[in-house]
Design an enzyme around this catalytic site. Structure first.
Site, PDB file in Angstrom:
ATOM      1  N   CYS B  50       0.834  -1.201   0.000  1.00  0.00           N
ATOM      2  CA  CYS B  50       0.000   0.000   0.000  1.00  0.00           C
ATOM      3  C   CYS B  50       0.862   1.241   0.000  1.00  0.00           C
ATOM      4  CB  CYS B  50      -0.960   0.020   1.186  1.00  0.00           C
ATOM      5  SG  CYS B  50      -0.110   0.246   2.747  1.00  0.00           S
ATOM      6  N   CYS B  53       3.191   1.716   2.938  1.00  0.00           N
ATOM      7  CA  CYS B  53       4.400   0.884   2.849  1.00  0.00           C
ATOM      8  C   CYS B  53       5.447   1.591   2.006  1.00  0.00           C
ATOM      9  CB  CYS B  53       4.102  -0.455   2.188  1.00  0.00           C
ATOM     10  SG  CYS B  53       2.935  -1.489   3.037  1.00  0.00           S
ATOM     11  N   ASP B 450       7.698 -35.722  -3.534  1.00  0.00           N
ATOM     12  CA  ASP B 450       8.823 -35.842  -2.635  1.00  0.00           C
ATOM     13  C   ASP B 450       8.237 -35.762  -1.226  1.00  0.00           C
ATOM     14  OD1 ASP B 450      11.400 -35.533  -1.441  1.00  0.00           O
ATOM     15  OD2 ASP B 450      10.960 -33.389  -1.331  1.00  0.00           O
ATOM     16  N   ASP B 636      10.888 -30.325  -3.799  1.00  0.00           N
ATOM     17  CA  ASP B 636      11.502 -29.049  -3.447  1.00  0.00           C
ATOM     18  C   ASP B 636      13.011 -29.115  -3.287  1.00  0.00           C
ATOM     19  OD1 ASP B 636      11.492 -30.527  -1.045  1.00  0.00           O
ATOM     20  OD2 ASP B 636      11.767 -28.659   0.052  1.00  0.00           O
ATOM     21  N   ASP B 640      15.766 -33.389  -5.615  1.00  0.00           N
ATOM     22  CA  ASP B 640      14.614 -33.615  -6.494  1.00  0.00           C
ATOM     23  C   ASP B 640      14.805 -32.975  -7.862  1.00  0.00           C
ATOM     24  OD1 ASP B 640      13.100 -34.853  -4.467  1.00  0.00           O
ATOM     25  OD2 ASP B 640      12.664 -32.878  -3.633  1.00  0.00           O
TER      26      ASP B 640
END
Lengths: 60, 763
Positions: B50, B53, B450, B636, B640
């Protein structure tokens, strides 16, 4: 027919003006942060100290 | 504090493993020099949303010494900071104080942006041309004759030239590329249609003819470019979101030179034999042996092992593991290019194949469509030559056939659906790399998961809390808040609001546990052997043994803690939904059979293979592929990555290793695994709509081609037919937006509302 000779160029010129404006806007990065531009309007500049700015600063 | 960053739950609920702030040397390495001594550093800030921020960040950063400008981009959720001088300003610390977690961003190679601005310019120019030519054409259709008509045609021809050169160039290049490699794509018939239409219209104009198709050729370009640009924007957004995630591997490490000189070197320059200092919270950059210091390391990304491994002098460690509790010095035994990480990348490249062989639906359709259309046009020409003997009549009609069959609707049929689908996935926190990934996902019949980090968080959870004396648990929890060991974090969740008064002289012994004194008693929380022994540390030989975690008072064990890797939210529901969608599920893991069996049982997964090496996972996927299955791999870890490459299509969570994230076709940013069935569902719906759209486009041709062949097409009917068919296809694609919205994973309260709530409170 004679009116067309100048009306068509005028119409095209105006259209081309719009096109050039759009291309300039793209090139100068006006479309890079659309969400940001929408929100930035809510930010007051610090060099204008008024009530709104003080309120804005309270959140920070 | 800023208004909303701490309170608002953004899309990124990524588990934050204990990560250290990047050192100033690393920031320098990742910034780009702007000439002079000015540098630009790009950071991604996933939690900004926003005006307050932006304002907070920009003003705070501009106050720092050495910073010239700071500009937040809310659309890409990035901030680019320009600074000068040798000293890197404390950007990260400042942002951290404001409550924003920032990630370094590699210096941008502004490639994608260039394509986008070229596309936008092309859309603008062809839009301008299409609008003006259409105006002139309407005048012609409504009865302009003689010299007026010729004038209008000439003006149209002039306007069309820049549009064809600039906007058409994109298609011409692509078509030429395809033809040169002996392939056929949708651009080939488009190029042939557009350029022949223009050439024929120009001839007509010169010879004072009646029918010119300038409007058809330019508005065709305009429609197609809109679809192409939307497609590009959508993909770019997904790509930006993925590349803005934090990098897990560091860009370099601190090297100890002779004479205790510390120097920060990029990973690529680290050679075997160098001594490196690894702080707690950093990732190990290369393979090596520990020289001194002890710690616990998290191997979950590397091997899939969920239990942290205590290490000490002499232990060998692999690149990519995370140092959890204490600093240590290690000696590199391999350069980065020979380390575990690069080995995985090589395995992945070797495994790639299933995906490169895939041909997209649009290409497959056009491989059939283009020759048929061109053949039809040729036959028309020959037929009219024989019938009338006039080559002008025959040529005009043949080109009219080409124009009417020019695959405007077909060119939009696929991308428009994929744009709408990608948009829906984006809203649900699933980033899709390209349209072909969605086509491949729709075809899967097997999903391979996984275990650690994918089905689970890769983060332990205390499972026997109810059976522990609450008073002891409270003491343990307070002690545990002083460590970032995953077990300690799991225990510290149970700490009450009131802190234990007498807890004093708390110290952490990396690799062993935490010690504290309270009312004259020595409390220890940590490994069993250590907690009940007299010494400060136990013998070296025992690193790696795991006697369980206990709490002891004066070396008497008073409580023991059992941990289990917590399954992701909705993992069971996700597995069930996939099974309901006729997808068979398998779990491949590098973890022990025991750990796998428990999880498989609780999630009702029938098949699992434990203790697999990375190549084992690839072998399993290749075996499934040979058996005729189309495999989706969800994983992940670094281990893998080769499997992600080998599978027909792949998905990774946002917490995945960098390489894996880049290799995967889909990346989901939220914690819930429901993203997997959701993506499958959307992809299948998209696949159905694409087939419908292709069918509509072909049906349109079935009606339009006979009219064109019989020579009854005028520029007016061509314009109406083409626009109508495009509109129908686009409207059909929009139906995807309206399909019943299934419960979207992790779609909590909208970010903006969270922002406003906090604003209201602060008033």
């Amino acid at each position: 027919m004679t009116t067309l000779v100048y009306l068509i160029p005028v119409a095209l010129f105006l259209g081309a003006l719009g096109l050039a404006g759009f291309l300039w806007a793209v090139r100068s990065g006006q479309y890079e942060d659309l969400d940001g531009a929408a929100e930035r309007i809510l930010i007051d500049r610090d060099d204008e100290p008024d009530g709104l700015t003080r309120r804005a600063n309270m959140w920070n | 504090m800023s208004c909303c960053a701490p309170g608002a739950e953004m899309a990124l609920d990524v588990v934050d493993t204990a990560s250290a702030l990047p050192s100033s040397a690393e920031i320098k390495l990742a910034s780009r020099s702007l000439g002079g001594d000015t540098n630009q550093t790009d950071l991604s800030l996933p939690t900004i949303h926003c005006a307050a921020c932006m304002h907070a960040i920009e003003t705070a950063l501009k106050k720092l010494e050495g910073i010239e400008s700071a500009r937040v981009n809310l659309s890409t959720k990035r901030v680019s900071v320009r600074w000068h001088g040798d000293q890197v300003p404390p950007i990260f610390a400042t942002l951290g104080q404001l409550g924003y977690q920032a990630h370094l961003f590699d210096p941008e190679i502004a490639n994608g942006d260039k394509t986008l601005s070229e596309l936008i310019r092309a859309v603008a120019i062809s839009g301008f041309a299409a609008g003006n030519i259409m105006l002139l054409s309407v005048s012609v259709w409504s009865g302009a004759e003689g010299a007026t008509r010729d004038l209008f045609h000439w003006v149209s021809a002039l306007i069309a030239i820049p549009a064809l050169a600039f906007a058409g160039g994109i298609y011409f290049r692509s078509a030429w590329n395809a033809l040169r490699h002996g392939r056929m794509n949708m651009e080939v018939p488009i190029t042939v249609g557009i350029s022949l239409a223009y050439a024929m219209s120009l001839y007509e104009t010169i010879t004072h003819g009646e029918h010119a198709y300038f409007d058809a050729s330019v508005s065709l370009l305009f429609f197609l470019l809109i679809g192409r640009t939307l497609d590009h924007v959508m993909r770019e957004r997904a790509r930006t979101a993925v590349s803005g995630l934090s990098r897990l591997a560091g860009r370099g490490a601190i090297v100890l030179r002779t004479g205790r000189v510390r120097e920060y070197l990029p990973v690529g320059q680290i050679e075997p034999g160098m001594d490196l200092v690894i702080a707690a919270g950093e990732r190990v950059p290369v393979d090596g042996d520990i020289l001194n210091g002890s710690s616990d390391i998290d191997c979950s990304l590397v091997s899939g092992e969920s239990t942290p491994r205590p290490v000490g002098p002499g232990s060998d460690i692999q690149a990519g593991t995370l140092n959890l509790t204490g600093p240590f010095t290690m000696r590199a035994t391999a350069a980065a290019k020979d380390s575990f990480l690069m080995e995985m990348v090589r395995l992945m490249e070797a495994a790639e194949g299933g995906r490169s062989q895939y041909r997209r639906i649009a290409d497959r359709v056009s491989a059939l469509y283009a020759p048929m259309v061109h053949l039809a046009a040729l036959m028309t020409f020959l037929g009219w030559m024989i019938a009338s003997g006039d080559w002008h009549v025959a040529g005009t009609i043949a080109i009219a056939v080409l124009i009417i069959t020019c695959p405007c609707a077909l060119g939009l049929a696929v991308p428009i659906v994929q744009v709408v689908a990608a948009r829906r996935l984006f809203d649900a926190g699933v980033m899709v790399k390209d349209g072909s990934a969605m086509e491949r996902l729709a075809a899967i019949d097997t999903a391979v998961f996984d275990k650690t980090g994918t089905l689970t968080f890769g983060r332990p959870r205390l499972v026997n809390a109810p059976s522990i004396d609450p008073a002891l648990l409270a003491i343990a929890a307070d002690m545990a808040t002083h460590s970032r060991h995953p077990y300690a974090k799991a225990i510290s969740i149970f700490s009450g609001s009131s802190s234990q008064p007498g807890l004093a002289s708390i110290s952490e012994h990396p690799g062993f546990g935490i010690e504290a004194t309270m009312e004259g008693n020595i409390w220890r929380l940590g490994r069993r052997e250590w907690a009940k022994s007299e010494a400060q540390s136990v013998g070296q030989g025992k690193y790696g043994s795991n006697g369980g975690t206990v709490l002891s008072r004066n070396r008497m064990i008073v409580a023991s803690f059992d941990f289990q890797d917590a399954a992701r939210a909705d993992a069971g529901a996700a597995v069930k939904q996939l099974q309901d969608a006729n997808v068979s599920i398998e779990m491949l893991s590098g973890d022990t059979a025991q750990a796998c069996r428990e999880l498989a049982k609780s999630l009702r997964i029938g098949n699992f293979v434990p203790s697999l090496l990375p190549s084992g996972k690839v072998d399993r996927i290749e075996a499934l592929t040979r058996a005729g299955h189309k495999v989706l791999m969800v994983g992940d870890g670094l281990n893998d990555t080769p499997a992600l490459g080998a599978a027909h299509v792949s998905m990774a969570p946002a917490s995945a290793a960098d390489v894996g994230r880049n290799a995967a076709d889909f990346v989901f940013l939220r914690e819930s695994l429901l993203a997997v069935p959701f993506a499958l569902d959307i992809s299948r719906q998209a696949g159905r709509l694409i087939r419908q759209n292709v069918a509509i486009a072909i049906l349109y041709n079935v009606f339009a081609v006979p009219i064109a062949i019989s020579g009854h097409v005028t520029p007016l009917t061509a314009a109406i037919a083409m626009s109508a068919s495009s509109l129908i296809v686009v409207t059909n694609a929009m139906r995807l937006q309206a399909f019943k919205k299934r419960a979207v994973p992790g779609n909590g309260l909208p970010e903006r509302r969270a922002c406003l709530d906090i604003r209201d409170q602060s008033r």
